[in-house]
Design a protein around this motif. Structure first.
Motif, mmCIF file in Angstrom:
data_model
loop_
_atom_site.group_PDB
_atom_site.id
_atom_site.type_symbol
_atom_site.label_atom_id
_atom_site.label_comp_id
_atom_site.label_asym_id
_atom_site.label_seq_id
_atom_site.Cartn_x
_atom_site.Cartn_y
_atom_site.Cartn_z
ATOM 1 N N VAL A 137 0.862 -1.184 0.000
ATOM 2 C CA VAL A 137 0.000 0.000 0.000
ATOM 3 C C VAL A 137 0.897 1.232 0.000
ATOM 4 O O VAL A 137 1.734 1.409 0.891
ATOM 5 C CB VAL A 137 -0.921 0.014 1.236
ATOM 6 N N THR A 138 0.712 2.078 -0.997
ATOM 7 C CA THR A 138 1.548 3.269 -1.131
ATOM 8 C C THR A 138 0.849 4.245 -2.065
ATOM 9 O O THR A 138 -0.019 3.831 -2.859
ATOM 10 C CB THR A 138 2.939 2.891 -1.686
ATOM 11 N N PRO A 139 1.149 5.541 -1.982
ATOM 12 C CA PRO A 139 0.579 6.458 -2.975
ATOM 13 C C PRO A 139 0.965 6.011 -4.384
ATOM 14 O O PRO A 139 2.143 5.792 -4.678
ATOM 15 C CB PRO A 139 1.214 7.806 -2.616
ATOM 16 N N LEU A 140 -0.025 5.880 -5.249
ATOM 17 C CA LEU A 140 0.217 5.337 -6.580
ATOM 18 C C LEU A 140 0.648 6.427 -7.549
ATOM 19 O O LEU A 140 0.233 7.584 -7.415
ATOM 20 C CB LEU A 140 -1.049 4.660 -7.106
ATOM 21 N N GLY A 185 -3.522 0.927 -3.823
ATOM 22 C CA GLY A 185 -3.841 2.164 -3.118
ATOM 23 C C GLY A 185 -4.511 1.896 -1.789
ATOM 24 O O GLY A 185 -4.908 0.759 -1.470
ATOM 25 N N ASN A 186 -4.675 2.950 -0.985
ATOM 26 C CA ASN A 186 -5.271 2.820 0.354
ATOM 27 C C ASN A 186 -6.676 2.243 0.310
ATOM 28 O O ASN A 186 -7.094 1.535 1.228
ATOM 29 C CB ASN A 186 -5.294 4.185 1.054
ATOM 30 N N ASN A 187 -7.404 2.548 -0.752
ATOM 31 C CA ASN A 187 -8.805 2.132 -0.813
ATOM 32 C C ASN A 187 -9.027 0.830 -1.591
ATOM 33 O O ASN A 187 -10.160 0.411 -1.794
ATOM 34 C CB ASN A 187 -9.649 3.247 -1.452
ATOM 35 N N ARG A 235 -5.387 -0.460 -9.310
ATOM 36 C CA ARG A 235 -6.001 0.839 -8.979
ATOM 37 C C ARG A 235 -7.437 0.658 -8.510
ATOM 38 O O ARG A 235 -8.112 -0.259 -8.892
ATOM 39 C CB ARG A 235 -5.979 1.739 -10.232
#
Length: 485
Positions: free
Chosen positions: A413-416, A431-433, A485
């Motif tokens: 999990v990391t900013p894409l 992503g976080n979601n 994504r």
């Protein structure tokens, strides 16, 4: 005298075979001198071909004529060379994503234009007139797709002739009334030589001209030349030649061209270990085709037995990129033993100039009759479901990714990034979601999991690539993971 008269033709055949073998060996050894270096990737475009044809057109050794246009008005050109009375017609890339022989044709042009091998070239060009139609489907090549811009398979258009490309092919064939035709294709890399683990690197076919698969003189001549080519290729890819299915297809050009009186030789370029861009297979095309032209020019193929054609193994389609054997998989509290067959699918990037891999499990269960380019014996290994980790930094170094793998982390999990679907690091980005579905080992799923033996994680399978956790990543053959994504 009578005995000597009988022995003389046999002596001449043996002599020619020795000369031909020496010639083909030299073709292979000197190939790099003639390779067209501007074509070094499979996803070649019409503009590249056009530029090379413009160079050839000003060479007095060659004749270049526009013979048609594609649907999107890209020129179709016929390149001719030679002064002989026997017309030979070769065409490539009828399917836009099958470019191996197109590259080999331009290698052949370089060979024919060079100063070396003058004796052999004179033997070929004084007896034969060679006609090449490279990249019959330039619209498909632009998109790296099989079909043309109309969305049809040109090789199934021999009856209706709906496509301008198909009409051009028919018109050129009829105008030449060629003695031999070379129909040049690529086939799936997952074909193997029948009942062997070896890929069908090159497959040949003397195309049938009716449902009964009868053998007339026209088809027999194609068989004899194929036997000659097979004997040559066996030296460089032993056991890696297949015989393509000869079921009659009434809509196909090859079948109809054979029916119209041209000895039709189909060459299919398949797979070769560690040859993603098919450059070794391209070389084998070059050697195979030039050798065939040599035996046709010298008329030596006529003494070859067609029975040897049937001895070439048939094509099977029993290969995987990665085969995992006897893996222990726990389901509902019970252990099961399964084999996995994994293929790495190529997904084109924008512009169709490059690709990334998105792998899937193709089959699982008892795969004992299948083979792999890479096979891992997982006896005693247990499948471990991958974990999710988190990374707060902006960049992930190689040492960090290796540490995560050793912890069983395959999703991070990391900013894409704003765009893109692949990452060169050995883990997937989410992503976080993003909600990762429950793990399921099943055909159609992306193969990402770990292997454990004697209580320790030893290997990872990330996007279908096997990674040995005891070796540095720089020593692995990993290509890419995915961004979800």
């Amino acid at each position: 005298m009578y005995v000597r008269a009988l022995m003389l033709p046999f002596f001449l055949v043996i002599t020619f075979c020795g000369v031909a073998q020496e010639f083909t060996e030299e073709l292979y050894e000197t190939y790099d001198n003639y390779k067209e270096t501007s074509l070094d990737k499979r996803r070649i475009k019409y503009a590249q071909v056009r530029s090379l044809l413009e160079r050839i057109a000003v060479n007095p050794k060659f004749e270049v004529h526009k013979v048609g246009e594609s649907i999107e008005e890209r020129d179709l050109n016929l390149v001719s060379i030679g002064t002989g009375d026997i017309n030979i017609f070769l065409w490539s890339q009828m399917h836009g994503d099958e470019p191996t022989a197109t590259q080999a044709i331009f290698d052949i042009f370089n060979f024919l234009n060079a100063n070396e091998f003058e004796v052999e070239k004179q033997a070929i060009l004084s007896k034969l007139k060679l006609h090449f139609l490279p990249m019959l489907n330039p619209d498909g090549a632009e998109r790296f797709q099989r079909r043309n811009a109309l969305g049809i398979d040109i090789n199934r258009d021999a009856l209706r002739l709906q496509s301008p490309e198909g009409r051009t092919l028919k018109r050129v064939r009829d105008s030449l009334n060629a003695a031999f035709g070379f129909n040049l294709h690529d086939q799936s890399t997952y074909y193997n030589a029948e009942r062997t683990p070896k890929p069908a690197t090159i497959s040949y076919l003397a195309t049938a001209y009716n449902y009964e698969k009868e053998i007339n003189v026209v088809r027999a001549n194609a068989m004899k030349v194929i036997v000659f080519m097979n004997n040559i290729i066996q030296k460089y890819a032993p056991g890696q030649v297949g015989r393509y299915n000869d079921d009659f297809e009434p809509r196909a050009f090859g079948d109809n061209i054979a029916k119209w009186g041209t000895s039709l030789i189909l060459i299919e370029s398949g797979g070769y270990q560690n040859d993603v861009e098919k450059q070794e297979i391209r070389k084998l095309n070059y050697v195979s085709i030039l050798s065939a032209l040599y035996t046709i020019a010298n008329d030596s193929y006529t003494d070859i037995s067609i029975e040897d054609y049937e001895k070439i193994p048939r094509n099977d389609r029993n290969l995987f990129d990665l085969k995992v054997v006897k893996l222990t998989y726990e389901l509902n509290g019970k252990d099961f033993i399964v084999d996995l067959g994994i293929n790495r699918q190529e997904i084109d990037l924008v512009g169709h100039n490059d690709f990334y891999y998105k792998s899937i499990i193709v089959d699982q269960g008892d795969l004992s009759t299948y083979y792999g380019y890479e096979t891992f014996d997982a006896s005693g290994y247990k499948l471990v479901i991958p974990r999710i980790g988190k990374w707060e930094g902006t960049t992930i170094g190689q040492h960090v990714s290796e540490d995560m793998l050793k912890q069983g982390i395959a999703y991070v999990v990391t900013p894409l990034p704003e765009k893109g679907f692949l990452i060169k690091m050995p883990f997937h980005l989410i992503g976080n979601n993003f909600k990762l579905p429950d793990f399921r080992l099943a055909p159609g799923q992306n193969p990402t999991f770990f292997l454990k033996k004697d209580g320790l994680l030893t290997h990872a399978v990330i996007n279908g690539f096997l990674i040995d956790l005891n070796k540095p990543m720089k020593d692995q053959k990993f290509k890419n993971a995915l961004i979800y994504r």
